[in-house]
Design an enzyme around this catalytic site. Structure first.
Site, PDB file in Angstrom:
ATOM      1  CD  GLN A 117      -6.253  -3.198  -7.816  1.00 53.54           C
ATOM      2  OE1 GLN A 117      -6.473  -3.512  -8.972  1.00 53.54           O
ATOM      3  NE2 GLN A 117      -5.433  -2.227  -7.496  1.00 53.54           N
ATOM      4  CG  PHE A 163      -1.640  -1.359   1.374  1.00 54.57           C
ATOM      5  CD1 PHE A 163      -2.580  -1.803   0.460  1.00 54.57           C
ATOM      6  CD2 PHE A 163      -1.274  -2.198   2.411  1.00 54.57           C
ATOM      7  CE1 PHE A 163      -3.168  -3.060   0.596  1.00 54.57           C
ATOM      8  CE2 PHE A 163      -1.847  -3.454   2.553  1.00 54.57           C
ATOM      9  CZ  PHE A 163      -2.800  -3.887   1.644  1.00 54.57           C
ATOM     10  CE  LYS A 191     -10.853   7.383 -17.789  1.00 54.40           C
ATOM     11  NZ  LYS A 191     -12.120   8.037 -17.366  1.00 54.40           N
ATOM     12  N   GLY A 192      -6.655   2.708 -14.390  1.00 55.46           N
ATOM     13  CA  GLY A 192      -6.104   2.388 -13.070  1.00 55.46           C
ATOM     14  C   GLY A 192      -7.158   2.521 -11.996  1.00 55.46           C
ATOM     15  CD  GLU A 218      -2.886   4.882  -5.639  1.00 57.27           C
ATOM     16  OE1 GLU A 218      -2.004   4.209  -6.165  1.00 57.27           O
ATOM     17  OE2 GLU A 218      -2.812   5.271  -4.482  1.00 57.27           O
ATOM     18  N   PRO A 240     -12.188  -8.419 -14.594  1.00 54.54           N
ATOM     19  CG  PRO A 240     -14.207  -8.198 -15.735  1.00 54.54           C
ATOM     20  CD  PRO A 240     -12.831  -8.793 -15.852  1.00 54.54           C
TER      21      PRO A 240
END
Ligand code: FES
Ligand code: FES
Lengths: 209, 743
Positions: B641, B244, B704-705, B708, B635
């Site tokens: 995540q 993290f 896009k990621g 976070e 997915p």
């Protein structure tokens, strides 16, 4: 049960490979101590080729995943460190070493314990099952397969402990419902937050069992 | 991309290894002849070491060395700053002098034959200090806020002061407004795997098996510390047990492990204890923020003021973009942001999941909720009325923007229209029920990355890049990209990572691994196909010999003529037992694209909480996240995540805080029993939904990621739900029982 004897030197945790000579020496030791219970000075004094134990160590027999080991153990050593640093069974993880995370969960005489808080010297003769002991040949245990199927992990570091706890949960009949599982699995922290997958995996396995 | 495994929910390729205890983490790479090292930490907040009584300890059984500033070799410490190191300041140099800069600074390391011997000896080492009183809190009256050097320019990525319009004036001139202070606790990453390094020297060459999210930076840092060429350092880390952000930098223990191994001339294993994980491996900084927002009676924003103050250490200026999202997320003519640091006598903070954004967006999204209440307007409607058409911070168009769609899709699925807006109006027995919503946004970055591809004559494909996998499933998703690009079954792909001698990859953090390394893997696969075509047309024995490359094309893993004539050959037939094809390429985002668009991912979170009316206990009952993140490679992995992000957000909202003893800066709750994180029982059913979003600008794969984005917005959704349940605005994180008790 197969009998495999293991490096009995108390001072090394380093060598994965044990030389044939070591095995022979220790084999003698295990036979000699078999009838005595392998504890403390008595056991050691009956064994040739092994240094007399100091007050800091003792001879302990542990059966791990069905393999018997006779070990000269530093009295300070936890089962967790014996597994990871002596027996090279690194599947059991050290997360906190304080009994607060569950990463080190193994089954000791059929019950789940935090192996980081369990001194090996207090468990002479114990039978231990670790994550490495669950597979049948190349086939994953159903709960292991369910963890993959239900995404019961991300990084995988808490996973061995989760699976060992999950298995215990099922045998303890604490897997009757998802709420039940949530409660009885709350001693195992997953910082990746895979809890929904963990519950799903335990539930699915319990239902199939 | 052909019929494709891209976008499919295949199970993790490394799953069986992880569930059977076979995945090896850093500390598990035992070396022959190894010794164990344990660090001794300073027990004062600031001052200097007066003496170390090592003699008795050196004589303890099994002890091989006691290394401190008294006997440690002087190390080179060449200048080195990786992109993840603070640009201003000087990193901690271990055992080079007697100064103590913070509680827990390493002061010595014990090397012994066994772990127990080393641990015991570490507790026996006696040090005497000359201690002074440290400054540990940003709201200490003696604290002196500074403008971080890097933030001084108005066009800096993170600016100390930035303004458009005239925010204070507009704020003063508007009737409906909120003006609130948010205090957020310091957090520690607390991954389950402790930091660990196994170090081994051979002459002047060093190999470390070390927990790292950035093996290339670790290599560079070790080379700098010891003054050896980077080629002499090999960093290996195939699995990361969660991080993290805490394993982005190379902290002092890595150098200590290498130093110890050098001193004793044997391989050395060193792991931090859980307590040590709270001392010198970074943390999300403690912050205070002011958010002031004003709007017309119709709910049109007129002014936003966002001011943040964060802790850093005395020896480094750690900065993060706390106020950046405020500059563009909503349409508003007058926006002013301010960012200051307070250097304290503690260790340097670092990036922690959604650094800056998680902090700043909490204040903004709670502030907006307060404004909606003041306007008597639905919070989603308020956002709808302030949806910008361009990025107002720089005038650029959005490459794609899905905030409203996330909110509206989520509202529908969550049943938002059933919500009685009046706080305290929903009840389930003794439980007060509250529903809250918040938005989330995060940049969609792509860093330059290299990947190598080797096509083997037997049909297998080896792909590599020096990235990491701390849990998102890099091994799996990269294999999917390669398989889809090459048109071959995913089982044929072997993706490898986590070695510093592999092709260059950026840090495994910042949500850019998939966009950066994924696109590098894609272009390396395409380059490998090109190379195979070149070989085929040049090889006299090939059926394609003499053709020009442009008449051939790859389709579903086979090469043939574009016009459909003649046979098509797959990799095995094409290579015919000859040499493998090896390529290595770089992928990066063009400056043109980077400057043309405003590129962000968006999400919305909805949550239901129950608050015990008498006891103030907060339980999360359900949560939904809706995400606009471009293409999703897998997915099921992305969902994991996102669930992890929600769980992390629950921790941030309700549990996590590192408390320092103000007398000496000691983290008093430095263990897993008192640094609370969510356990299974804290986590209810969590739902996720990905929008079908196509963004061709961000990168060729359209990624896009998410790592976070999926935690930002969770804590404010919870805080807003707590308000809705109780009518109390708790402007502090974590929200604790004591905040909710009493009138
Ligand atoms: S390592 Fe044993 S409970 Fe954490
Ligand atoms: S899978 Fe990472 S801590 Fe549980």
């Amino acid at each position: 049960m197969t009998e495999k004897d293991t490096d009995s030197s108390p001072e090394t945790g380093s060598d994965a490979a044990i030389s044939r000579r070591d095995v022979l020496i220790v084999t003698g030791a295990s036979i000699a101590s078999a009838g005595i219970g392998g504890h403390g000075a008595n056991a050691a004094s009956s064994v040739a080729n092994i240094e007399a134990p100091t007050a800091q160590s003792a001879k302990v027999r542990l059966s791990v995943n069905g393999v018997s080991h006779l070990l000269e153990i530093d009295n300070r050593q936890s089962i967790l460190d014996v597994l990871r640093e002596r027996l090279q069974l690194t599947g059991t993880k050290k997360g906190c070493n304080q009994g607060a995370c569950g990463a080190c969960t193994v089954h000791l005489d059929g019950k789940r314990v935090n192996s980081c808080l369990t001194l090996a010297v207090m468990h002479d003769g114990a039978a231990i099952t670790t994550i490495e002991g669950l597979k049948q040949g190349d086939t994953l245990h159903p709960l292991q397969a369910a963890f993959v199927e239900h995404e019961g992990f991300q990084c995988g570091y808490c996973t061995s402990g989760q699976i060992m706890s999950g298995l215990a949960c099922i045998t303890e009949e604490h897997a009757q419902s998802v709420d039940d599982i949530r409660f009885w699995m709350s001693g195992n922290i997953c910082r990746c937050g895979a809890y929904p997958g963990i519950c799903a995996a335990v539930r699915a396995t319990a239902q199939d069992a | 991309m052909s019929t494709s495994v891209f976008g499919q929910s295949i199970p993790r390729v490394d799953g069986p290894l992880k569930v059977s205890g076979g995945a090896r983490y850093a500390f598990e790479f035992n070396q022959s002849g190894q010794l164990y090292a344990v660090i001794v930490n300073a027990t004062i907040g600031i001052g200097r070491i007066v003496s170390i009584e090592a003699t008795g300890v050196e004589q303890m059984p099994g002890v091989r060395a006691v290394i401190s500033h008294l006997n440690a070799p002087k190390l080179t410490y060449s200048p080195h700053k990786g992109v993840i190191d603070p640009a201003v300041g000087e990193r901690l140099r271990v055992f080079q002098d007697e100064q103590i800069r913070f509680f827990g600074q390493p002061v010595a390391v014990i090397v012994a034959d066994t772990l127990d011997q080393a641990e015991h000896a570490a507790t026996a080492l006696r040090l005497r200090y000359d201690a002074q009183a440290p400054l540990t809190e940003i709201d200490d009256p003696r604290a002196q806020p500074i403008v971080a050097q890097q933030t001084a320019a108005a066009n800096a990525r993170v600016a100390a002061d930035r303004e458009r319009g005239s925010a204070d004036q507009a704020f003063a001139d508007t009737d409906v407004k909120v003006d609130a202070i948010f205090r957020m606790a310091r957090e520690n990453h607390s991954p389950m795997e402790p930091h660990a390094t196994v170090a081994s020297w051979e002459g002047d060459s060093l190999t470390v098996w070390s927990k790292s999210q950035y093996v290339l930076n670790e290599r560079a840092e070790l080379a700098a510390i010891f003054g050896i060429p980077p080629e002499n350092v090999l960093v290996i880390c195939p699995f990361v047990g969660g991080a993290f952000g805490t394993s982005l930098r190379t902290w002092s223990h890595v150098g200590i492990a290498a130093l110890a191994a050098r001193v004793v001339g044997r391989p050395v294993k060193l792991a931090l204890t859980r307590k040590q994980m709270f001392l010198d491996t970074g943390h999300r900084p403690r912050t205070d923020q002011r958010i002031a927002i004003a709007a017309t009676n119709q709910g049109k924003l007129t002014a936003i003021i966002h001011e943040a103050t964060a802790e850093t250490s005395r020896y480094e200026e750690f900065i993060e973009g706390i106020t950046n999202q405020t500059e563009f997320l909503y349409s508003c003519p007058n926006v002013r942001t301010r960012y200051r640091l307070v250097p304290t006598d503690t260790s340097t903070p670092t990036y922690m999941r959604a650094p800056g954004e998680c902090t700043g967006m909490h204040a903004l999204e709670c502030g907006l909720d307060e404004l909606a209440a003041a306007l008597d307007l639905d919070p989603i409607e308020l956002r709808r009325r302030n949806e910008p058409t361009v990025d107002e911070s720089n005038g650029r168009p959005f490459s794609s923007r899905s905030l409203l769609q996330c909110l509206e899709t989520g509202a529908e699925r969550f049943g938002w229209s059933q919500r009685n807006p009046r706080p305290g109006s929903m009840r389930d027995g003794r439980w007060q029920i509250g529903w809250g919503v918040a938005g989330s946004t995060r940049g969609a970055p792509q860093a330059p990355a290299d990947a190598s591809v080797r096509l083997l004559p037997d049909g297998r494909v080896e792909v590599a890049s020096a990235t990491s996998d701390m849990g998102p499933g890099t091994y799996t998703s990269m294999a999917q990209v390669a398989a889809a690009t090459l048109g071959v079954p995913v089982e044929r792909i072997k993706f490898e990572l986590g070695r510093s001698d592999m092709p260059t990859a950026p840090s495994h953090g910042g949500s850019w691994t998939m966009a950066s390394v994924g696109n590098a893997v894609r272009s390396a696969c395409l380059a490998a196909q090109d190379a195979a075509v070149r070989r085929a047309v040049e090889d006299p024995a090939s059926i394609f010999h003499g053709l020009t490359a442009d008449v051939l094309h790859w389709k579903d893993g086979t090469l043939g003529r574009k016009n459909g004539e003649g046979p098509r050959l797959d990799q095995v037939a094409l290579l015919r037992g000859g040499m493998p094809i090896d390529v290595r390429t770089t992928a990066s985002r063009s400056t043109d694209i980077a400057n043309r668009y405003s590129m962000y991912g968006y999400a919305a979170f909805f949550t239901e909480v129950a608050v015990d009316a008498d006891l103030g206990i907060v339980r999360i009952r359900r949560m939904l996240g809706v995400y606009g993140i471009g293409k999703v490679v897998n997915p099921r992995l992305a969902r994991s995540q996102c669930i992890g992000g929600m769980v992390g957000g629950i921790g941030m909202a309700l549990m996590e805080r590192t408390v320092l003893d103000q007398r000496d800066g000691r983290p008093v709750n430095a263990h897993m029993a008192d640094y609370l994180v969510p356990v299974n029982l804290d986590v209810p059913t969590l739902e996720t939904q990905f929008l079908d979003e196509q963004d061709d600008a961000v990168n060729p794969l359209g990624i896009k990621g998410i790592g976070e984005l999926c935690i930002i917005g969770v804590a404010p959704a919870i805080a807003n739900a707590v308000y809705h349940a109780t009518g109390k605005r708790v402007r502090e994180l974590p929200i604790r029982i004591e905040n909710l008790l009493g009138a």
